[in-house]
Motif scaffolding. Sequence first.
Motif, PDB file in Angstrom:
ATOM      1  N   UNK A  71       0.853  -1.185   0.000  1.00 48.64           N
ATOM      2  CA  UNK A  71       0.000   0.000   0.000  1.00 48.64           C
ATOM      3  C   UNK A  71       0.892   1.238   0.000  1.00 48.64           C
ATOM      4  N   UNK A  72       0.399   2.340  -0.539  1.00 49.63           N
ATOM      5  CA  UNK A  72       1.174   3.583  -0.614  1.00 49.63           C
ATOM      6  C   UNK A  72       1.718   4.017   0.749  1.00 49.63           C
ATOM      7  N   UNK A  73       0.880   3.919   1.773  1.00 50.66           N
ATOM      8  CA  UNK A  73       1.283   4.406   3.091  1.00 50.66           C
ATOM      9  C   UNK A  73       2.299   3.513   3.799  1.00 50.66           C
ATOM     10  N   UNK A  74       2.597   2.340   3.244  1.00 44.46           N
ATOM     11  CA  UNK A  74       3.590   1.439   3.834  1.00 44.46           C
ATOM     12  C   UNK A  74       4.965   1.554   3.165  1.00 44.46           C
ATOM     13  N   UNK A  75       5.019   2.188   2.009  1.00 47.54           N
ATOM     14  CA  UNK A  75       6.234   2.165   1.197  1.00 47.54           C
ATOM     15  C   UNK A  75       7.452   2.744   1.925  1.00 47.54           C
ATOM     16  N   UNK A  76       7.328   3.922   2.515  1.00 47.51           N
ATOM     17  CA  UNK A  76       8.480   4.542   3.182  1.00 47.51           C
ATOM     18  C   UNK A  76       8.994   3.685   4.338  1.00 47.51           C
ATOM     19  N   UNK A  77       8.083   3.113   5.104  1.00 47.31           N
ATOM     20  CA  UNK A  77       8.473   2.259   6.230  1.00 47.31           C
ATOM     21  C   UNK A  77       9.192   1.010   5.742  1.00 47.31           C
ATOM     22  N   UNK A  78       8.662   0.385   4.695  1.00 50.58           N
ATOM     23  CA  UNK A  78       9.290  -0.825   4.153  1.00 50.58           C
ATOM     24  C   UNK A  78      10.648  -0.520   3.524  1.00 50.58           C
ATOM     25  N   UNK A  79      10.755   0.597   2.834  1.00 52.11           N
ATOM     26  CA  UNK A  79      12.046   0.987   2.249  1.00 52.11           C
ATOM     27  C   UNK A  79      13.091   1.156   3.349  1.00 52.11           C
ATOM     28  N   UNK A  80      12.745   1.837   4.413  1.00 54.56           N
ATOM     29  CA  UNK A  80      13.699   2.047   5.509  1.00 54.56           C
ATOM     30  C   UNK A  80      14.060   0.741   6.195  1.00 54.56           C
ATOM     31  N   UNK A  81      13.090  -0.151   6.339  1.00 53.18           N
ATOM     32  CA  UNK A  81      13.342  -1.467   6.935  1.00 53.18           C
ATOM     33  C   UNK A  81      14.326  -2.262   6.072  1.00 53.18           C
ATOM     34  N   UNK A  82      14.089  -2.282   4.763  1.00 53.54           N
ATOM     35  CA  UNK A  82      14.984  -3.002   3.841  1.00 53.54           C
ATOM     36  C   UNK A  82      16.370  -2.361   3.855  1.00 53.54           C
TER      37      UNK A  82
END
Length: 121
Positions: A75-86
């Motif tokens: 989802x759009x609102x998860x992208x930044x969090x997932x990018x930082x996690x990766x």
Amino acid sequence: MKEIKAYVHRGRIAGVIQALRESGLCDFGGRTGGRNVTVYEVKGSLDPLEPDEQHYSMDLAEAVVHEFKLELICEDDQADTLVELIRTAARTGQENAGWICVVDLERVVPISSSQGFDNSP
């Protein structure tokens, strides 16, 4: 929706997958959160972590490193969090440690359903 693609050193991919699982943001069953988590082994141009990590590819006529490409949809609102996690889990301390790309998806249609998710304006 977004597609995240990450090019990760082979020695860091297990940590990235573990971090995605532990975050609770990716359902590896494909029902909620980050979906369709896929990992491919690829040949790339990352700086090797160890001298024996780099191999000469006869097909490409140059030195390459075996690395992994991870792809997922979220989802759009998860992208930044997932990018930082990766990014955090994949970090090696090197300048050329990999790349993460985020792409807007115009339309996502599940094969098992007659209805899709239309993200067009």
